[in-house]
Design an enzyme around this catalytic site. Structure first.
Site, PDB file in Angstrom:
ATOM      1  N   SER A 155     -10.201 -18.799 -65.324  1.00 10.21           N
ATOM      2  CA  SER A 155     -10.819 -17.926 -66.325  1.00 10.21           C
ATOM      3  C   SER A 155     -12.101 -18.533 -66.888  1.00 10.21           C
ATOM      4  O   SER A 155     -12.163 -19.727 -67.194  1.00 10.21           O
ATOM      5  CB  SER A 155      -9.836 -17.687 -67.468  1.00 10.21           C
ATOM      6  OG  SER A 155     -10.413 -16.873 -68.450  1.00 10.21           O
TER       7      SER A 155
ATOM      8  N   CYS B 167      -6.745 -20.159 -78.799  1.00  4.92           N
ATOM      9  CA  CYS B 167      -7.598 -19.388 -79.698  1.00  4.92           C
ATOM     10  C   CYS B 167      -7.067 -19.552 -81.113  1.00  4.92           C
ATOM     11  O   CYS B 167      -5.849 -19.569 -81.317  1.00  4.92           O
ATOM     12  CB  CYS B 167      -7.552 -17.903 -79.346  1.00  4.92           C
ATOM     13  SG  CYS B 167      -8.061 -17.521 -77.684  1.00  4.92           S
TER      14      CYS B 167
ATOM     15  N   LYS C 222      -1.279 -19.864 -70.575  1.00  5.72           N
ATOM     16  CA  LYS C 222      -2.158 -21.001 -70.236  1.00  5.72           C
ATOM     17  C   LYS C 222      -2.138 -22.019 -71.365  1.00  5.72           C
ATOM     18  O   LYS C 222      -2.548 -21.733 -72.487  1.00  5.72           O
ATOM     19  CB  LYS C 222      -3.577 -20.496 -70.007  1.00  5.72           C
ATOM     20  CG  LYS C 222      -4.535 -21.606 -69.609  1.00  5.72           C
ATOM     21  CD  LYS C 222      -5.872 -21.036 -69.223  1.00  5.72           C
ATOM     22  CE  LYS C 222      -6.819 -22.091 -68.723  1.00  5.72           C
ATOM     23  NZ  LYS C 222      -8.104 -21.502 -68.344  1.00  5.72           N
TER      24      LYS C 222
HETATM   25  C1  LIG Z   1     -17.923 -22.467 -69.482  1.00  6.35           C
HETATM   26  C2  LIG Z   1     -16.425 -22.321 -69.474  1.00  6.35           C
HETATM   27  C3  LIG Z   1     -15.844 -21.157 -69.973  1.00  6.35           C
HETATM   28  C4  LIG Z   1     -14.461 -21.009 -69.994  1.00  6.35           C
HETATM   29  N1  LIG Z   1     -13.920 -19.850 -70.481  1.00  6.35           N
HETATM   30  C5  LIG Z   1     -12.560 -19.718 -70.494  1.00  6.35           C
HETATM   31  C6  LIG Z   1     -11.958 -18.506 -70.956  1.00  6.35           C
HETATM   32  O1  LIG Z   1     -12.631 -17.543 -71.313  1.00  6.35           O
HETATM   33  N2  LIG Z   1     -10.597 -18.447 -70.984  1.00  6.35           N
HETATM   34  C7  LIG Z   1      -9.793 -19.476 -70.568  1.00  6.35           C
HETATM   35  O2  LIG Z   1      -8.579 -19.352 -70.590  1.00  6.35           O
HETATM   36  N3  LIG Z   1     -10.346 -20.620 -70.108  1.00  6.35           N
HETATM   37  C8  LIG Z   1     -11.705 -20.763 -70.058  1.00  6.35           C
HETATM   38  N4  LIG Z   1     -12.250 -21.933 -69.574  1.00  6.35           N
HETATM   39  C9  LIG Z   1     -11.357 -23.040 -69.156  1.00  6.35           C
HETATM   40  C10 LIG Z   1     -11.148 -23.067 -67.645  1.00  6.35           C
HETATM   41  O3  LIG Z   1     -10.528 -21.892 -67.186  1.00  6.35           O
HETATM   42  C11 LIG Z   1     -10.306 -24.284 -67.258  1.00  6.35           C
HETATM   43  O4  LIG Z   1      -9.042 -24.204 -67.899  1.00  6.35           O
HETATM   44  C12 LIG Z   1     -10.925 -25.607 -67.625  1.00  6.35           C
HETATM   45  O5  LIG Z   1     -12.316 -25.570 -67.472  1.00  6.35           O
HETATM   46  C13 LIG Z   1     -10.375 -26.775 -66.804  1.00  6.35           C
HETATM   47  O6  LIG Z   1     -10.542 -26.571 -65.412  1.00  6.35           O
HETATM   48  P1  LIG Z   1     -11.820 -27.126 -64.581  1.00  6.35           P
HETATM   49  O7  LIG Z   1     -11.960 -28.578 -64.916  1.00  6.35           O
HETATM   50  O8  LIG Z   1     -11.501 -26.863 -63.156  1.00  6.35           O
HETATM   51  O9  LIG Z   1     -12.985 -26.347 -65.061  1.00  6.35           O
HETATM   52  C14 LIG Z   1     -13.639 -22.077 -69.524  1.00  6.35           C
HETATM   53  C15 LIG Z   1     -14.230 -23.233 -69.005  1.00  6.35           C
HETATM   54  C16 LIG Z   1     -15.602 -23.368 -68.967  1.00  6.35           C
HETATM   55  C17 LIG Z   1     -16.191 -24.621 -68.395  1.00  6.35           C
END
Ligand SMILES: Cc1cc2nc3c(=O)[nH]c(=O)nc-3n(C[C@H](O)[C@H](O)[C@H](O)COP(=O)(O)O)c2cc1C
Ligand SMILES: Cc1cc2nc3c(=O)[nH]c(=O)nc-3n(C[C@H](O)[C@H](O)[C@H](O)COP(=O)(O)OP(=O)(O)OC[C@H]3O[C@@H](n4cnc5c(N)ncnc54)[C@H](O)[C@@H]3O)c2cc1C
Lengths: 288, 305
Positions: free
Chosen positions: B23, B133, B168
């Site tokens: 997400s 949130c 999550k």
């Molecule tokens: C710019 C950005 C925006 C994100 N927006 C959301 C979101 O809207 N909802 C959510 O559940 N997680 C959001 N995340 C978290 C990611 O889904 C993920 O849980 C987190 O980045 C860790 O995984 P990664 O290291 O592979 O990015 C966001 C992450 C980033 C970097």
């Protein structure tokens, strides 16, 4: 790496139904043709990148991979400074690790690019185009100049830098090029805004309508925006907001917009637009 | 050997591959770059959707750290009405399962968003609940840091949908196993872990924080060991499937998370490097498993003692 670009190309071809609505850009392994010093602090990188070159428009950018591993993590956005058959040119300034890595690239090396990205310049039919590039902000300005020249559209280029050594063009006002230098070592002494004032007094005395296009440091953009607003001159500015992806997924490169007279209680991409997909070129009047 | 990547997450959801996009890192599903073969993905999880459109935080919203990315986007999104009107109809045809991420600032908001989507009887794989949130009624404490709030929010949403429901989890808690059990108790079909890790950076020259909001969420390879530990703990705490994420950037990382107890994974920040990276990772995973002589990801041995 090459597997990535191959799979992207294949799929882009197969999915005409969906790709019509989906953004079209490429990951391309571009071959370095040359990488040379252009002026003090400025480097010019020429890359063989046929797919990006043929799809690009002035004001668009590429996102450049600067590390094989994951540190630094993000690509570095770079404006396209010009195109030739199958070739794109970038102009960059070394300010940190990523740009320092770029400066070590040799002819024959591969550069991993995503592009072309972003919404570029719009060239209105009326108004005499005045192109203003401050420092490395000259990059998207030169591509616009190439486009105008090819279309046979007369225009004037004003390039600003601190001193003569940072310039790579000649000061030839009659031929459409004005240089400015903070220290007065070449061209008009002063800022790019002084150069614009000089142009209007001495080269455009009739005061015919202008259309301004600017890219450069924040102070220059702020000055241009004030002038454009005060005098109601059409003006587009290319911004260099920090971004992570360059194609709208991260929502990171927000740019504050001038509030609407009656803002909606809830909105999206009205108060804050994204430099990567709404820009990087914005109309001066819409920016806060 | 022929490798099958088909993966079930409980009885309600079957994926073509155990790899989804996370997400907030891959748009809404219908706006992926034309070059990405969505059909190869296990699922796409949408940007988190709220009741109303949201502008998000002022700039700067992102900053790079060693092998990491700090962000404070502020849930900028189009809102559920536009999502249902403009996006939902197309999502049935993108070739991939879509999981809709839901966010809110009150229990009512989550419930309203989910009910509005349910009313369209959409062709989606299910929901992911972003519990990272602030709950405005509880003084801004995040839903996901409190066992009771996590359980009651999960139960409230469970009562509104029969579809696949995944909660999550946030890593920013004292014991992620306790929160995991609360979500399971509330009726979740699966859990995903982790959301971003709270973080901060400062420009030493000016003393200014790198983000407008000062604090942000860290993602990318920098958090992979934290994420792996969380997944390991969660998988031992619950019976339902766990989806692992946090810093995954290649097939070896996927294997690490599967071995720690995840049934599937999500790719987040790595998409910013290349929006086709999840497709490439799936292809590489297939090759790696074949090379190991395994027929399916589930044949991977668990973490060695
Ligand atoms: C710019 C950005 C925006 C994100 N927006 C959301 C979101 O809207 N909802 C959510 O559940 N997680 C959001 N995340 C978290 C990611 O889904 C993920 O849980 C987190 O980045 C860790 O995984 P990664 O290291 O592979 O990015 C966001 C992450 C980033 C970097
Ligand atoms: C659309 C767009 C087009 C661009 N076009 C060009 C171009 O044509 N030529 C060019 O040289 N640069 C251009 N830039 C800026 C370029 O992307 C940055 O200079 C580059 O990312 C720096 O990487 P680095 O690893 O060398 O520096 P880093 O190590 O990332 O940063 C070094 C220092 O510079 C600061 N910094 C980093 N990025 C920026 C930025 N964008 N603006 C101001 N300060 C910054 C950092 O905060 C840090 O203090 C463009 C940026 C955008 C968004």
């Amino acid at each position: 790496m090459t597997a990535g670009s191959a799979s992207m190309a294949a799929v882009a071809g197969n999915r005409a139904d969906l790709s019509a609505a989906r953004p079209l850009f490429f990951r391309e392994q571009a071959q370095v043709l040359s990488n040379a010093t252009l002026a003090a602090g400025l480097h010019e990188l020429r890359l063989e990148s046929p797919r990006i070159a043929s799809a690009a428009a002035p004001g668009q950018f590429v996102n450049v991979l600067v590390a094989e591993g994951w540190d630094p993590l993000l690509r570095r956005p770079m404006s396209i400074a010009g195109t030739g058959p199958g070739v794109i040119t970038l102009i960059y300034k070394i300010i940190g690790r990523g740009t320092a890595a770029m400066s070590t690239w040799q002819p024959g090396d591969r550069a991993d690019l995503l592009g072309p990205l972003g919404r570029g310049w719009e060239v209105p039919a009326d108004g005499f185009p005045v192109l203003l590039g401050g420092g490395v902000g000259i990059a998207p300005i030169l591509y616009l100049r190439q486009h105008l020249a090819a279309a046979g559209r007369t225009h004037h280029l004003i390039m600003g830098a601190r001193t003569i050594g940072e310039h790579f063009l000649g000061h030839e006002p009659e031929a459409g090029i004005t240089l400015t230098s903070d220290d007065g070592s070449v061209g008009i002494g002063g800022t790019i805004l002084d150069g614009l004032a000089h142009f209007r007094e001495s080269l455009n005395p009739s005061g015919g309508p202008l259309s301004l296009f600017g890219c450069g440091p924040p102070a220059m953009l702020a000055g241009l925006q004030r002038l454009a607003t005060r005098e109601d001159v059409p003006c587009q500015l290319a911004l260099e907001q920090t971004m992570a992806c360059g194609f709208g997924f991260c929502q990171g490169c927000s740019v504050a917009m001038r509030p609407r007279p009656e803002p909606a209680a809830h909105s999206y991409r009205s108060r804050y637009k994204l430099a990567c997909i709404d820009g990087p070129v914005f109309r001066a009047g819409e920016l806060l | 050997m022929d490798v099958s990547l088909r993966t079930s997450l409980g009885s309600k959801l079957v994926l073509a591959a155990p790899v989804m996009t996370a997400s907030g890192t891959f748009g809404y599903g219908d706006d992926a770059p034309a070059a990405v073969d969505l059909g190869a993905l296990g699922a796409v999880v949408t940007k988190s959707i709220t009741r109303h459109p949201r502008e998000g935080h002022p700039p700067p919203r992102i900053s790079e750290t060693p092998s990491g990315l700090l962000n404070a986007i502020g849930l900028a999104n189009i809102g559920v009405d536009e999502f249902c009107r403009e996006r939902l109809p197309a999502l049935a045809h993108i070739g991939s399962v879509v999981i809709v991420s839901i966010a809110g600032s009150s229990m009512d908001e989550y419930a309203e968003v989910l009910s509005i989507i349910e009313a369209h009887d959409p062709d989606i794989g299910g929901y992911e609940i972003n519990v990272s949130c602030p709950n405005v009624a509880e003084g801004g404490m995040e839903f996901g840091v409190d066992c009771a709030m996590t359980e009651s929010l999960t139960r409230r949403l469970r009562d509104l949908t029969g579809r696949f429901l995944m909660v999550k989890l946030s890593p920013n808690v004292t014991d992620i196993g306790d929160i995991a059990r609360s979500a399971e108790g509330g009726g979740a079909d699966a859990l995903s872990a982790i959301n971003t890790v709270v973080g901060m950076d400062i420009d030493p020259a000016s003393g200014r924080p790198s983000l407008h909001t000062v604090l942000g969420g860290l993602s990318g390879p920098a958090i992979r060991p934290i994420a792996l530990a969380c997944v390991y703990k969660v998988a031992r705490a619950v019976q339902i499937p766990v989806v692992g994420l946090g810093g995954i950037s290649d097939a070896d990382d996927v294997i690490r998370f599967l071995q720690a107890g995840a049934a599937a994974v999500q790719i987040g920040t790595a998409n910013y490097r290349d929006p086709a990276i999840a497709v490439q990772i799936i292809a590489a995973l297939r090759e790696r498993l074949a090379g190991m002589g395994l027929a399916a990801p589930s044949d991977l041995p668990g973490v060695a003692a």
